[in-house]
Design an enzyme around this catalytic site. Structure first.
Site, mmCIF file in Angstrom:
data_model
loop_
_atom_site.group_PDB
_atom_site.id
_atom_site.type_symbol
_atom_site.label_atom_id
_atom_site.label_comp_id
_atom_site.label_asym_id
_atom_site.label_seq_id
_atom_site.Cartn_x
_atom_site.Cartn_y
_atom_site.Cartn_z
ATOM 1 N N CYS A 98 0.816 -1.212 0.000
ATOM 2 C CA CYS A 98 0.000 0.000 0.000
ATOM 3 C C CYS A 98 0.848 1.260 0.000
ATOM 4 C CB CYS A 98 -0.934 0.005 1.216
ATOM 5 S SG CYS A 98 -2.096 -1.361 1.245
ATOM 6 N N VAL A 148 -9.005 -7.248 -15.314
ATOM 7 C CA VAL A 148 -9.490 -8.165 -16.340
ATOM 8 C C VAL A 148 -11.009 -8.237 -16.206
ATOM 9 C CG1 VAL A 148 -9.349 -10.487 -17.292
ATOM 10 C CG2 VAL A 148 -7.344 -9.471 -16.190
ATOM 11 N N GLY A 205 -14.566 -8.180 -18.728
ATOM 12 C CA GLY A 205 -15.104 -8.168 -20.076
ATOM 13 C C GLY A 205 -13.994 -8.296 -21.095
ATOM 14 N N GLU A 206 -13.956 -7.407 -22.066
ATOM 15 C CA GLU A 206 -12.921 -7.432 -23.095
ATOM 16 C C GLU A 206 -11.692 -6.619 -22.701
ATOM 17 O OE1 GLU A 206 -12.965 -9.128 -26.053
ATOM 18 O OE2 GLU A 206 -14.772 -10.076 -25.265
ATOM 19 N N LYS A 207 -11.734 -5.989 -21.526
ATOM 20 C CA LYS A 207 -10.664 -5.073 -21.138
ATOM 21 C C LYS A 207 -9.682 -5.732 -20.179
ATOM 22 C CE LYS A 207 -13.623 -0.970 -21.557
ATOM 23 N NZ LYS A 207 -14.176 0.210 -20.847
#
Length: 248
Positions: free
Chosen positions: A97, A232, A234-236
Site C-alpha cells: 500500500c 481483467v 469483459g474485453e478489457k
C-alpha cells in the site's frame, strides 16, 4: 461457512434473521519443534497452505526440503532439512500500500524463467471461473485464487485472505509436482507487492486479477520478469509488465 443470527436493517424496516458467515480459524505452525507462526485462515486445505507458504516465502526451495508435515486439530508440525531459514531475522513486511522499493536487492530477488504465452481469452476465462464462487455470493467474505496452465484449471481455492488463498494453490501445485513456469495465477484480489513476490519465488509466469495492482508490485515484476495483468473485466485488461507473454 456458519450461520449466525442478526438484525437486518433496510431503511425504516428492522427484521430478525440469519446470514451465512465465512469461518476464520487460527492455525499454529511448528517447525522442528519451535513455534514459527499462527496464521488466521479458512479451515480448508491446511496442509497445502503450510507447504505453499513455506515455499512462497523462500523458507524451502522445494518439496524435498520438507521431511514431514502433519496436521492435527489446527496445529501443523513440520520437520525441515534446513530449519535455519525459518528462524532467520524477519525481513521488512510489505503492505503493498505504499512505501519504497529501495530495500529490494536485485541480487536476492527470484527471477522468473518462463516461456509461457497465453491468449487474452484464456486470462478472461480464468478470472471468470474464479469469480463464480458460491461461497462469496453467499457470504461476501472470501477471495478466490486459481492456478492454471494452458489446459485449464489446476487448482482453485477460496480463503478469507488473498495471500492465504495464493499459498494454498501454490502448495497444491508443489505437492503435485507442478512445473510452475508453465502456469499462471488468477485472483479476485488486489495484486500487491507480497503477491508479486510469492509468484516470483514460485516461478509463476503471469498473475492476473479483475482488480488493481500496486506500484511496488509492478516494480518487483519489472525486476523479476513476472507478468502482471490487472482489471481483467469483459474485453478489457491492463498489461503492466511482461506483455510478451500475452498473445493477441
Amino acid at each position: 461457512m456458519k450461520v449466525f443470527s442478526c438484525l437486518k436493517l433496510d431503511g425504516d424496516e428492522a427484521v430478525e434473521g440469519v446470514h451465512p458467515v465465512v469461518e476464520e480459524t487460527p492455525l499454529s505452525i511448528f517447525i522442528n519443534g519451535r513455534h514459527f507462526a499462527t496464521a488466521m485462515t479458512s479451515p480448508a486445505m491446511q496442509e497445502e497452505f503450510v507447504a505453499g507458504h513455506l515455499f512462497s516465502e523462500g523458507i524451502v526451495k522445494g518439496l524435498e526440503e520438507i521431511e514431514s508435515l502433519n496436521v492435527e486439530e489446527n496445529v501443523v508440525k513440520v520437520v525441515l532439512t534446513n530449519p535455519i531459514r525459518a528462524i532467520r531475522s524477519k525481513r521488512p513486511i510489505l503492505s503493498g500500500c505504499g512505501g519504497t522499493s529501495s530495500f529490494l536487492d536485485e541480487s536476492k530477488l527470484a527471477k522468473v524463467v518462463s516461456d509461457l504465452r497465453i491468449e487474452r481469452g484464456d486470462l478472461r476465462a480464468a478470472v471468470k471461473e474464479i469469480s463464480m464462487s458460491q461461497l462469496h455470493k453467499a457470504t461476501g467474505g472470501v477471495h478466490s485464487v486459481g492456478l492454471f496452465d494452458r489446459r485449464g484449471v489446476i487448482c482453485k481455492v477460496e480463503d478469507i485472505g488473498r495471500h492465504s488463498a495464493l499459498d494454498k494453490v501454490l502448495g497444491r501445485g508443489l505437492l503435485d509436482g507442478v512445473r510452475f513456469e508453465e502456469t499462471f495465477v488468477a485472483t479476485t484480489g488486489r495484486i500487491s507487492s507480497d503477491m508479486a513476490l510469492k509468484c516470483s519465488r514460485a516461478g509463476v509466469g503471469i498473475i492476473a486479477s479483475r482488480g488493481a495492482t500496486t506500484s511496488l508490485a509492478i516494480e518487483i515484476a519489472e525486476r523479476t520478469g513476472l507478468s502482471i495483468v490487472g482489471f481483467v473485466r469483459g474485453e478489457k485488461m491492463n498489461v503492466y509488465t511482461g506483455r510478451e507473454r500475452i498473445k493477441g
